[in-house]
Design a protein around this motif. Structure first.
Motif, short mmCIF file in Angstrom:
data_model
loop_
_atom_site.label_atom_id
_atom_site.label_comp_id
_atom_site.label_asym_id
_atom_site.label_seq_id
_atom_site.Cartn_x
_atom_site.Cartn_y
_atom_site.Cartn_z
N GLU A 70 0.83 -1.21 0.00
CA GLU A 70 0.00 0.00 0.00
C GLU A 70 0.86 1.26 0.00
OE1 GLU A 70 -2.90 -0.05 3.15
OE2 GLU A 70 -3.53 -2.09 2.63
N TYR A 71 1.87 1.28 0.86
CA TYR A 71 2.76 2.45 0.90
C TYR A 71 3.58 2.57 -0.38
CZ TYR A 71 1.82 3.78 5.74
OH TYR A 71 1.23 4.23 6.88
N LEU A 72 4.04 1.45 -0.91
CA LEU A 72 4.83 1.49 -2.14
C LEU A 72 3.99 2.01 -3.31
CD1 LEU A 72 6.84 -1.78 -1.64
CD2 LEU A 72 7.82 0.51 -1.80
N ASP A 73 2.70 1.64 -3.34
CA ASP A 73 1.81 2.20 -4.36
C ASP A 73 1.72 3.72 -4.22
OD1 ASP A 73 1.31 -0.26 -5.52
OD2 ASP A 73 -0.61 -0.56 -4.47
N TRP A 74 1.63 4.18 -2.97
CA TRP A 74 1.58 5.63 -2.72
C TRP A 74 2.89 6.29 -3.14
CZ3 TRP A 74 4.29 8.96 0.57
CH2 TRP A 74 3.77 10.25 0.66
N PHE A 75 4.04 5.69 -2.76
CA PHE A 75 5.34 6.24 -3.16
C PHE A 75 5.46 6.26 -4.69
CE2 PHE A 75 7.04 4.87 1.16
CZ PHE A 75 7.24 6.17 1.61
N GLU A 76 4.92 5.25 -5.35
CA GLU A 76 4.97 5.19 -6.81
C GLU A 76 4.12 6.31 -7.41
OE1 GLU A 76 4.05 4.15 -10.86
OE2 GLU A 76 2.56 3.92 -9.28
N GLN A 90 7.91 -5.73 -8.31
CA GLN A 90 9.14 -5.21 -7.71
C GLN A 90 9.15 -3.68 -7.80
OE1 GLN A 90 12.81 -7.38 -8.75
NE2 GLN A 90 11.50 -8.66 -10.03
N TYR A 91 9.92 -3.08 -6.92
CA TYR A 91 10.05 -1.62 -6.89
C TYR A 91 11.52 -1.26 -6.80
CZ TYR A 91 5.06 -1.33 -5.89
OH TYR A 91 3.70 -1.42 -5.97
N GLU A 92 11.83 -0.06 -7.32
CA GLU A 92 13.18 0.48 -7.17
C GLU A 92 13.07 1.99 -7.01
OE1 GLU A 92 16.57 0.13 -10.18
OE2 GLU A 92 14.90 0.68 -11.48
N ARG A 93 14.06 2.56 -6.38
CA ARG A 93 14.12 4.01 -6.18
C ARG A 93 14.13 4.71 -7.54
NH1 ARG A 93 19.41 6.59 -3.66
NH2 ARG A 93 20.12 6.25 -5.76
N ASN A 94 13.39 5.82 -7.65
CA ASN A 94 13.35 6.60 -8.88
C ASN A 94 14.36 7.73 -8.76
OD1 ASN A 94 12.78 8.03 -11.17
ND2 ASN A 94 10.67 8.51 -10.62
N ASP A 95 15.54 7.54 -9.33
CA ASP A 95 16.59 8.55 -9.24
C ASP A 95 16.17 9.88 -9.86
OD1 ASP A 95 18.40 6.97 -7.81
OD2 ASP A 95 19.22 6.08 -9.64
N ALA A 96 15.29 9.84 -10.85
CA ALA A 96 14.81 11.08 -11.49
C ALA A 96 14.10 11.97 -10.47
CB ALA A 96 13.88 10.74 -12.65
#
Length: 191
Positions: A70-76, A90-96
């Motif tokens: 749920e939090y990862l969806d929000w961060f996305e 899977q998720y990864e940090r968005n350097d942009a």
């Protein structure tokens, strides 16, 4: 920026200062466990360099995978992470996102004149490195060859500083151009 107009980071370390007793320090998991879940997940996200399964992220943040999802969806949705759909997701940090954020911090902290002045200084220092090492970029320099004239540690520090200055110049140039860097790619310096 100090009184002379230089962008500097200072860290005073007393020569008599003792190194910490690492056995007495809390583990990263112990430090994170008392934080709210969102903060723990954000701390984990900052460390993600490769696509990582939700279950691994949840384990590192010491929370339930569904809560993490749920939090990862929000961060996305905020652009902080990138989702890689599939089984498993899977998720990864968005350097942009972080590049954009840094450019915005520079713009809000310094005037256009201060940004231009610092960029000019950094570009001069980059030019000095190019001349000194007879290369356009620190990645084009052989650490082995440079270590003939400098100690390996000195050479590593010089090349690291050069690379850091290159990144700083790209961020300053994006801020100077008032470029939102929506792609997160600060790119070539156009100064």
């Amino acid at each position: 920026m100090d009184d002379s107009g230089e962008f500097t980071a200072t860290h005073d370390v007393s020569p008599s200062e003792e190194p910490p007793d690492f056995d007495e320090l809390d583990t990263p998991r112990e430090v994170l466990k008392d934080q709210p879940i969102r903060e723990r997940l954000f701390d984990i996200i900052l460390q993600l360099r490769d696509p990582t399964k939700v279950s691994v992220i949840a384990d590192r943040a010491d929370c339930d995978p569904e809560t993490a999802r749920e939090y990862l969806d929000w961060f996305e949705s905020m652009g902080i992470v990138r989702e890689y759909p599939g089984r498993p997701t899977q998720y990864e940090r968005n350097d942009a996102y972080f590049a954009w954020r840094r450019v915005e911090q520079i713009r809000s902290t310094y005037s256009n004149e201060e940004i231009r002045d610092e960029l000019t200084d950094v570009l001069e220092r980059l030019s000095d490195y190019r001349k000194r090492f007879d290369a356009e970029h620190p990645d084009n320099v052989s650490l082995v060859e440079v270590s003939r004239d400098l100690s390996t540690e000195e050479a590593w520090e010089e090349l690291s500083e050069w690379k850091t200055l290159q990144q700083r110049a790209e961020l300053l140039d994006a801020a100077r151009r008032n470029d939102g860097t929506s792609s997160g790619q600060t790119g070539r310096i156009d100064a």
